[in-house]
Motif scaffolding. Structure first.
Motif, mmCIF file in Angstrom:
data_model
loop_
_atom_site.group_PDB
_atom_site.id
_atom_site.type_symbol
_atom_site.label_atom_id
_atom_site.label_comp_id
_atom_site.label_asym_id
_atom_site.label_seq_id
_atom_site.Cartn_x
_atom_site.Cartn_y
_atom_site.Cartn_z
ATOM 1 N N ILE A 1 -9.239 121.948 63.392
ATOM 2 C CA ILE A 1 -9.809 121.470 62.132
ATOM 3 C C ILE A 1 -9.089 122.077 60.941
ATOM 4 C CG2 ILE A 1 -12.084 121.007 63.111
ATOM 5 C CD1 ILE A 1 -13.074 123.650 62.067
ATOM 6 N N GLU A 2 -9.122 121.347 59.827
ATOM 7 C CA GLU A 2 -8.535 121.851 58.585
ATOM 8 C C GLU A 2 -9.376 123.012 58.054
ATOM 9 O OE1 GLU A 2 -5.734 120.923 57.269
ATOM 10 O OE2 GLU A 2 -5.299 119.171 58.526
ATOM 11 N N SER A 3 -8.736 123.923 57.330
ATOM 12 C CA SER A 3 -9.381 125.186 56.955
ATOM 13 C C SER A 3 -10.567 125.015 56.002
ATOM 14 C CB SER A 3 -8.362 126.139 56.330
ATOM 15 O OG SER A 3 -7.816 125.567 55.154
ATOM 16 N N ASN A 4 -10.601 123.928 55.246
ATOM 17 C CA ASN A 4 -11.705 123.744 54.290
ATOM 18 C C ASN A 4 -12.753 122.741 54.771
ATOM 19 O OD1 ASN A 4 -9.868 121.601 54.051
ATOM 20 N ND2 ASN A 4 -10.331 121.268 51.877
ATOM 21 N N MET A 5 -12.692 122.353 56.038
ATOM 22 C CA MET A 5 -13.605 121.321 56.534
ATOM 23 C C MET A 5 -15.069 121.677 56.288
ATOM 24 S SD MET A 5 -14.034 119.689 60.363
ATOM 25 C CE MET A 5 -15.475 118.693 60.778
ATOM 26 N N TYR A 6 -15.482 122.837 56.771
ATOM 27 C CA TYR A 6 -16.910 123.155 56.723
ATOM 28 C C TYR A 6 -17.399 123.481 55.318
ATOM 29 C CZ TYR A 6 -16.767 122.974 61.792
ATOM 30 O OH TYR A 6 -16.615 122.551 63.086
ATOM 31 N N GLU A 7 -16.525 124.024 54.490
ATOM 32 C CA GLU A 7 -16.933 124.271 53.105
ATOM 33 C C GLU A 7 -17.230 122.951 52.389
ATOM 34 O OE1 GLU A 7 -15.551 126.702 49.100
ATOM 35 O OE2 GLU A 7 -14.069 126.282 50.653
ATOM 36 N N VAL A 8 -16.361 121.968 52.589
ATOM 37 C CA VAL A 8 -16.532 120.683 51.909
ATOM 38 C C VAL A 8 -17.747 119.933 52.438
ATOM 39 C CG1 VAL A 8 -15.496 118.421 51.470
ATOM 40 C CG2 VAL A 8 -14.090 120.489 51.334
ATOM 41 N N VAL A 9 -17.878 119.825 53.749
ATOM 42 C CA VAL A 9 -18.991 119.024 54.292
ATOM 43 C C VAL A 9 -20.334 119.718 54.079
ATOM 44 C CG1 VAL A 9 -17.575 117.765 55.963
ATOM 45 C CG2 VAL A 9 -18.643 119.924 56.653
ATOM 46 N N TYR A 10 -20.335 121.055 54.150
ATOM 47 C CA TYR A 10 -21.603 121.764 53.906
ATOM 48 C C TYR A 10 -22.046 121.625 52.453
ATOM 49 C CZ TYR A 10 -25.091 125.416 53.418
ATOM 50 O OH TYR A 10 -26.256 126.091 53.124
ATOM 51 N N ASN A 11 -21.123 121.782 51.519
ATOM 52 C CA ASN A 11 -21.480 121.629 50.109
ATOM 53 C C ASN A 11 -22.004 120.231 49.815
ATOM 54 O OD1 ASN A 11 -20.828 124.260 49.465
ATOM 55 N ND2 ASN A 11 -18.745 123.779 48.788
ATOM 56 N N GLN A 12 -21.435 119.237 50.464
ATOM 57 C CA GLN A 12 -21.931 117.879 50.312
ATOM 58 C C GLN A 12 -23.325 117.742 50.914
ATOM 59 O OE1 GLN A 12 -22.063 114.751 48.620
ATOM 60 N NE2 GLN A 12 -19.853 114.966 48.861
ATOM 61 N N ALA A 13 -23.540 118.402 52.048
ATOM 62 C CA ALA A 13 -24.842 118.314 52.723
ATOM 63 C C ALA A 13 -25.969 118.882 51.885
ATOM 64 C CB ALA A 13 -24.773 119.035 54.074
ATOM 65 N N ILE A 14 -25.735 120.045 51.279
ATOM 66 C CA ILE A 14 -26.825 120.693 50.545
ATOM 67 C C ILE A 14 -27.045 120.074 49.162
ATOM 68 C CG2 ILE A 14 -26.574 122.865 51.788
ATOM 69 C CD1 ILE A 14 -25.122 123.987 49.312
ATOM 70 N N THR A 15 -26.057 119.317 48.677
ATOM 71 C CA THR A 15 -26.208 118.673 47.373
ATOM 72 C C THR A 15 -27.397 117.725 47.357
ATOM 73 O OG1 THR A 15 -23.851 118.829 46.910
ATOM 74 C CG2 THR A 15 -25.085 117.182 45.668
ATOM 75 N N ASN A 16 -27.544 116.956 48.439
ATOM 76 C CA ASN A 16 -28.652 115.997 48.525
ATOM 77 C C ASN A 16 -29.515 116.214 49.768
ATOM 78 O OD1 ASN A 16 -28.275 114.053 46.193
ATOM 79 N ND2 ASN A 16 -26.222 114.006 47.112
ATOM 80 N N ASN A 17 -29.420 117.411 50.340
ATOM 81 C CA ASN A 17 -30.222 117.760 51.517
ATOM 82 C C ASN A 17 -30.052 116.725 52.631
ATOM 83 O OD1 ASN A 17 -32.004 119.416 52.942
ATOM 84 N ND2 ASN A 17 -33.799 118.262 52.279
ATOM 85 N N TYR A 18 -28.793 116.370 52.906
ATOM 86 C CA TYR A 18 -28.520 115.363 53.929
ATOM 87 C C TYR A 18 -28.813 115.913 55.329
ATOM 88 C CZ TYR A 18 -26.065 112.451 50.501
ATOM 89 O OH TYR A 18 -25.743 111.656 49.422
ATOM 90 N N ASP A 19 -29.245 115.001 56.204
ATOM 91 C CA ASP A 19 -29.428 115.341 57.621
ATOM 92 C C ASP A 19 -28.106 115.264 58.380
ATOM 93 O OD1 ASP A 19 -32.286 115.505 57.336
ATOM 94 O OD2 ASP A 19 -32.346 113.304 57.333
ATOM 95 N N LEU A 20 -27.167 114.505 57.852
ATOM 96 C CA LEU A 20 -25.900 114.267 58.543
ATOM 97 C C LEU A 20 -24.803 114.045 57.516
ATOM 98 C CD1 LEU A 20 -24.248 113.421 61.150
ATOM 99 C CD2 LEU A 20 -25.011 111.084 60.673
ATOM 100 N N VAL A 21 -23.677 114.714 57.716
ATOM 101 C CA VAL A 21 -22.479 114.439 56.922
ATOM 102 C C VAL A 21 -21.329 114.279 57.902
ATOM 103 C CG1 VAL A 21 -20.874 115.248 55.160
ATOM 104 C CG2 VAL A 21 -23.312 115.822 54.973
ATOM 105 N N TYR A 22 -20.598 113.173 57.771
ATOM 106 C CA TYR A 22 -19.428 113.012 58.629
ATOM 107 C C TYR A 22 -18.200 112.761 57.779
ATOM 108 C CZ TYR A 22 -20.174 107.867 58.441
ATOM 109 O OH TYR A 22 -20.351 106.555 58.049
#
Length: 332
Positions: A96-117
């Motif tokens: 995986i790319e080094s910033n994968m989890y930072e980007v998807v997690y920040n997106q997840a908590i922005t709108n309290n998503y159950d799933l980010v892909y």
């Protein structure tokens, strides 16, 4: 303190790829993660590699199965051990790319998503790569119905919602559903079952088109080896998925047709599995006869024509597929 993401990595005989995989997880710019690695009774040096990484970084939590359980049940053990706010999966030969989890997690908590892909790329053994075709209508957020349709039988090249590895899932959502993977030894495509169950529960979700996950395609392993109980495992999956989708009010005419196309396309894999990859002459005959006698297969193939047969990489396989099609359509 609860980690932001629990990364679950099932490992089996992966010594040639494992270091690259683990280094890519170790390099994540989101540091607040736990990395749960479970060795599925490997016969190589995989567990030794895991031990070395656990000494290097305390975020690594390593475990070893007492027997070989398969990927689905090994992932379940990881789910039982996970404590993170979100769950991520990585296959031990991918990276995986080094910033994968930072980007998807920040997106997840922005709108309290159950799933980010996110986007993924297929890296082939010849050094070439390919990215999936995205839907032309609102690629940022395909509907759940569209994702379910593509999960059963894709219409877009290389696009499939079935992999759990290009996603993060809210752990509480998984636990509320009591959702776990089936064993691939009795249920074909356990990834598909997991993700369809998740989608049918109507999660909040979003899609990030940026490519973060590298799915490494290694030819010559499962693609050209004999698969046990192939036909039986397919229909165990098929029947369960139809029930789930019917109960969720998603089993419309389009999805019914996708099931037909899925069975049609995999029918040729059944035939090649029996006639080409089965090493036993007796096994070839008995396995192929079982396909011919299965009314679900022969009745379904009558909806299709020769031009619908999936393209093969070899001329021999193309000939086998054509002969099997004619037998199933006109003699069964």
């Amino acid at each position: 303190m609860i980690p932001k993401i629990s990364v679950i990595i099932p490992v089996y005989n992966a010594e040639n790829f494992l270091t690259r995989c683990l280094n890519s997880v170790l390099a994540q710019t989101l540091s607040d993660i736990e990395i749960i690695c479970i060795d599925d009774y490997s016969e190589d040096n995989s567990f030794k590699i895991l031990e070395n990484f656990s000494v290097k970084d305390k975020r690594f939590k390593i475990f070893k199965n007492d027997e070989n359980l398969g990927q689905g049940l090994t992932r379940n053990r990881g789910l039982d051990l996970a404590t993170g706010e979100y769950i991520a999966f990585v296959d031990s030969d991918d990276w995986i790319e080094s910033n994968m989890y930072e980007v998807v997690y920040n997106q997840a908590i922005t709108n309290n998503y159950d799933l980010v892909y996110c986007g993924l790329i297929y890296d082939f053994s010849d050094g070439k790569s390919a990215t999936p075709e995205l839907p032309s209508i609102n690629p940022e957020l395909p509907t759940i119905q569209f994702l379910l349709n593509e999960a059963i039988a894709p219409s877009l090249k290389l696009f499939s919602p079935n992999s759990p590895c290009d996603k993060i899932y809210k752990r509480q959502f998984i636990e509320d559903l009591n959702l776990r993977f089936e064993s691939e030894r009795i249920f074909l495509y356990e990834d598909k079952f997991f993700n369809i169950n998740f989608l049918v529960a109507n999660p909040t979700y979003t899609f990030i088109p940026e490519i973060f996950y590298h799915y490494v395609v290694r030819h010559g392993s499962t693609m050209t080896s004999h698969r046990k109980n192939f036909l039986k495992r397919y229909f165990v999956m098929d029947e369960k998925l139809k029930t789930i989708l019917f109960e969720g009010n998603y089993l419309n005419n389009e999805l019914q047709w996708r099931f037909r196309r899925s069975l049609f396309e995999i029918t040729f894999s059944f035939c090649l599995n029996a006639l080409v990859y089965n090493r036993s002459i007796k096994g070839k005959i008995s396995e192929f006869l079982a396909i011919l006698k299965d009314d679900r297969v022969s009745s379904n193939i009558k909806y299709f024509s020769l031009k619908d047969i999936p393209v093969s990489a070899s001329k021999m396989n193309s000939i086998v597929k054509s002969i099997c099609f004619l037998i199933l359509k006109y003699l069964c």
